[in-house]
Design a protein around this motif. Structure first.
Motif, PDB file in Angstrom:
ATOM      1  N   PRO A  19      14.663   4.264   4.007  1.00 41.21           N
ATOM      2  CA  PRO A  19      14.369   3.171   4.945  1.00 41.21           C
ATOM      3  C   PRO A  19      13.332   3.510   6.008  1.00 41.21           C
ATOM      4  O   PRO A  19      12.505   2.655   6.351  1.00 41.21           O
ATOM      5  CB  PRO A  19      15.715   2.877   5.598  1.00 41.21           C
ATOM      6  N   LEU A  20      13.328   4.719   6.526  1.00 42.37           N
ATOM      7  CA  LEU A  20      12.403   5.075   7.595  1.00 42.37           C
ATOM      8  C   LEU A  20      10.963   5.120   7.094  1.00 42.37           C
ATOM      9  O   LEU A  20      10.060   4.523   7.694  1.00 42.37           O
ATOM     10  CB  LEU A  20      12.798   6.410   8.220  1.00 42.37           C
ATOM     11  N   ALA A  21      10.718   5.796   5.991  1.00 36.07           N
ATOM     12  CA  ALA A  21       9.360   5.899   5.443  1.00 36.07           C
ATOM     13  C   ALA A  21       8.855   4.545   4.966  1.00 36.07           C
ATOM     14  O   ALA A  21       7.701   4.177   5.219  1.00 36.07           O
ATOM     15  CB  ALA A  21       9.323   6.907   4.297  1.00 36.07           C
ATOM     16  N   LEU A  22       9.694   3.775   4.283  1.00 37.03           N
ATOM     17  CA  LEU A  22       9.270   2.463   3.808  1.00 37.03           C
ATOM     18  C   LEU A  22       9.031   1.499   4.968  1.00 37.03           C
ATOM     19  O   LEU A  22       8.112   0.679   4.915  1.00 37.03           O
ATOM     20  CB  LEU A  22      10.303   1.895   2.836  1.00 37.03           C
ATOM     21  N   GLY A  23       9.835   1.590   6.014  1.00 42.57           N
ATOM     22  CA  GLY A  23       9.613   0.763   7.203  1.00 42.57           C
ATOM     23  C   GLY A  23       8.291   1.093   7.863  1.00 42.57           C
ATOM     24  O   GLY A  23       7.544   0.190   8.270  1.00 42.57           O
ATOM     25  N   TYR A  24       7.980   2.370   7.972  1.00 41.93           N
ATOM     26  CA  TYR A  24       6.704   2.790   8.555  1.00 41.93           C
ATOM     27  C   TYR A  24       5.538   2.277   7.713  1.00 41.93           C
ATOM     28  O   TYR A  24       4.557   1.747   8.252  1.00 41.93           O
ATOM     29  CB  TYR A  24       6.644   4.313   8.672  1.00 41.93           C
ATOM     30  N   LEU A  25       5.633   2.413   6.394  1.00 40.20           N
ATOM     31  CA  LEU A  25       4.565   1.924   5.532  1.00 40.20           C
ATOM     32  C   LEU A  25       4.421   0.406   5.632  1.00 40.20           C
ATOM     33  O   LEU A  25       3.311  -0.131   5.564  1.00 40.20           O
ATOM     34  CB  LEU A  25       4.812   2.352   4.083  1.00 40.20           C
ATOM     35  N   GLY A  26       5.537  -0.299   5.833  1.00 39.30           N
ATOM     36  CA  GLY A  26       5.484  -1.743   6.037  1.00 39.30           C
ATOM     37  C   GLY A  26       4.764  -2.116   7.317  1.00 39.30           C
ATOM     38  O   GLY A  26       3.969  -3.066   7.350  1.00 39.30           O
ATOM     39  N   VAL A  27       5.020  -1.363   8.383  1.00 39.24           N
ATOM     40  CA  VAL A  27       4.331  -1.608   9.659  1.00 39.24           C
ATOM     41  C   VAL A  27       2.834  -1.343   9.511  1.00 39.24           C
ATOM     42  O   VAL A  27       2.009  -2.132   9.982  1.00 39.24           O
ATOM     43  CB  VAL A  27       4.948  -0.742  10.783  1.00 39.24           C
ATOM     44  N   VAL A  28       2.474  -0.254   8.846  1.00 43.97           N
ATOM     45  CA  VAL A  28       1.060   0.059   8.639  1.00 43.97           C
ATOM     46  C   VAL A  28       0.394  -1.029   7.800  1.00 43.97           C
ATOM     47  O   VAL A  28      -0.723  -1.467   8.101  1.00 43.97           O
ATOM     48  CB  VAL A  28       0.884   1.447   7.986  1.00 43.97           C
ATOM     49  N   LEU A  29       1.081  -1.512   6.772  1.00 48.05           N
ATOM     50  CA  LEU A  29       0.532  -2.587   5.946  1.00 48.05           C
ATOM     51  C   LEU A  29       0.328  -3.856   6.769  1.00 48.05           C
ATOM     52  O   LEU A  29      -0.714  -4.515   6.658  1.00 48.05           O
ATOM     53  CB  LEU A  29       1.444  -2.863   4.755  1.00 48.05           C
ATOM     54  N   ALA A  30       1.293  -4.195   7.621  1.00 46.16           N
ATOM     55  CA  ALA A  30       1.168  -5.383   8.469  1.00 46.16           C
ATOM     56  C   ALA A  30      -0.010  -5.244   9.432  1.00 46.16           C
ATOM     57  O   ALA A  30      -0.763  -6.209   9.646  1.00 46.16           O
ATOM     58  CB  ALA A  30       2.469  -5.616   9.232  1.00 46.16           C
ATOM     59  N   VAL A  31      -0.179  -4.072  10.006  1.00 43.09           N
ATOM     60  CA  VAL A  31      -1.310  -3.840  10.913  1.00 43.09           C
ATOM     61  C   VAL A  31      -2.630  -3.974  10.158  1.00 43.09           C
ATOM     62  O   VAL A  31      -3.581  -4.593  10.660  1.00 43.09           O
ATOM     63  CB  VAL A  31      -1.190  -2.456  11.598  1.00 43.09           C
ATOM     64  N   CYS A  32      -2.705  -3.416   8.953  1.00 40.73           N
ATOM     65  CA  CYS A  32      -3.942  -3.501   8.178  1.00 40.73           C
ATOM     66  C   CYS A  32      -4.257  -4.940   7.764  1.00 40.73           C
ATOM     67  O   CYS A  32      -5.427  -5.343   7.763  1.00 40.73           O
ATOM     68  CB  CYS A  32      -3.859  -2.597   6.948  1.00 40.73           C
ATOM     69  N   VAL A  33      -3.229  -5.732   7.435  1.00 39.47           N
ATOM     70  CA  VAL A  33      -3.449  -7.146   7.116  1.00 39.47           C
ATOM     71  C   VAL A  33      -3.965  -7.867   8.352  1.00 39.47           C
ATOM     72  O   VAL A  33      -4.914  -8.661   8.271  1.00 39.47           O
ATOM     73  CB  VAL A  33      -2.158  -7.797   6.569  1.00 39.47           C
ATOM     74  N   TRP A  34      -3.366  -7.600   9.505  1.00 35.29           N
ATOM     75  CA  TRP A  34      -3.814  -8.223  10.752  1.00 35.29           C
ATOM     76  C   TRP A  34      -5.266  -7.843  11.070  1.00 35.29           C
ATOM     77  O   TRP A  34      -6.063  -8.689  11.464  1.00 35.29           O
ATOM     78  CB  TRP A  34      -2.888  -7.829  11.898  1.00 35.29           C
ATOM     79  N   VAL A  35      -5.607  -6.575  10.884  1.00 30.10           N
ATOM     80  CA  VAL A  35      -6.969  -6.112  11.137  1.00 30.10           C
ATOM     81  C   VAL A  35      -7.947  -6.819  10.195  1.00 30.10           C
ATOM     82  O   VAL A  35      -9.038  -7.229  10.606  1.00 30.10           O
ATOM     83  CB  VAL A  35      -7.067  -4.577  10.993  1.00 30.10           C
ATOM     84  N   THR A  36      -7.568  -6.979   8.938  1.00 33.05           N
ATOM     85  CA  THR A  36      -8.436  -7.650   7.977  1.00 33.05           C
ATOM     86  C   THR A  36      -8.663  -9.109   8.357  1.00 33.05           C
ATOM     87  O   THR A  36      -9.797  -9.603   8.325  1.00 33.05           O
ATOM     88  CB  THR A  36      -7.835  -7.562   6.560  1.00 33.05           C
ATOM     89  N   ILE A  37      -7.592  -9.791   8.722  1.00 30.64           N
ATOM     90  CA  ILE A  37      -7.724 -11.188   9.145  1.00 30.64           C
ATOM     91  C   ILE A  37      -8.592 -11.285  10.388  1.00 30.64           C
ATOM     92  O   ILE A  37      -9.461 -12.153  10.494  1.00 30.64           O
ATOM     93  CB  ILE A  37      -6.334 -11.809   9.378  1.00 30.64           C
ATOM     94  N   ASP A  38      -8.392 -10.382  11.330  1.00 32.28           N
ATOM     95  CA  ASP A  38      -9.199 -10.388  12.547  1.00 32.28           C
ATOM     96  C   ASP A  38     -10.664 -10.093  12.251  1.00 32.28           C
ATOM     97  O   ASP A  38     -11.553 -10.698  12.840  1.00 32.28           O
ATOM     98  CB  ASP A  38      -8.651  -9.376  13.551  1.00 32.28           C
TER      99      ASP A  38
END
Length: 110
Positions: A19-38
Motif C-alpha cells: 500500500p505505501l509504495a503503490l500510494g506513492y506511485l499514485g500520488v506521483v502519477l496524479a502530479v504528472c497528470v496535473w503537470v501535463t494538463i497545466d
C-alpha cells in the motif's frame, strides 16, 4: 546470507506491491497528470508555468540528479519515482515483517 535468493524482478515486485509504495506511485502519477494538463493549457495561453517543478519535487532527491541534463533530464522523474517507491516499499516490508515475527521477550538462555 539470505535463505531464499530472489531474482531482480521478484525483489522489485516484493518491494513495490504494497500500500505505501503503490500510494506513492499514485500520488506521483496524479502530479504528472496535473503537470501535463497545466502544460497544455499554459502553452495555448502563451504563459509560462512552474508546475513541472512539482513532478521533480515529488520524486526528489533522486530526480534532482538528472536536472543538469536539460530536457533529457525528465527521465529522472520516472527513475526517481521507482527508486523512492522501492525505498518506501522496503521500509514498509521491514516494519510489517518485524511486527509479524514472534519475539522472545522474557525468555532466558541461562
Amino acid at each position: 546470507m539470505d535463505k531464499n535468493p530472489r531474482s531482480l524482478s521478484q525483489t522489485f515486485r516484493h518491494y513495490l506491491v504494497n500500500p505505501l509504495a503503490l500510494g506513492y506511485l499514485g500520488v506521483v502519477l496524479a502530479v504528472c497528470v496535473w503537470v501535463t494538463i497545466d502544460a497544455v493549457s499554459a502553452s495555448s495561453s502563451g504563459d509560462a508555468s512552474f508546475a513541472g517543478l512539482w513532478a521533480v519535487l515529488a520524486t526528489a532527491p533522486t530526480s534532482m540528479l538528472f536536472l543538469a541534463a536539460g530536457p533529457v533530464g525528465l527521465i529522472g522523474i520516472p527513475i526517481g519515482a521507482i527508486v523512492q517507491a522501492t525505498a518506501l516499499g522496503a521500509l514498509y516490508r521491514s516494519i510489517t515483517e518485524r511486527r509479524a515475527r514472534p519475539t522472545d521477550v522474557g525468555v532466558s538462555n541461562a
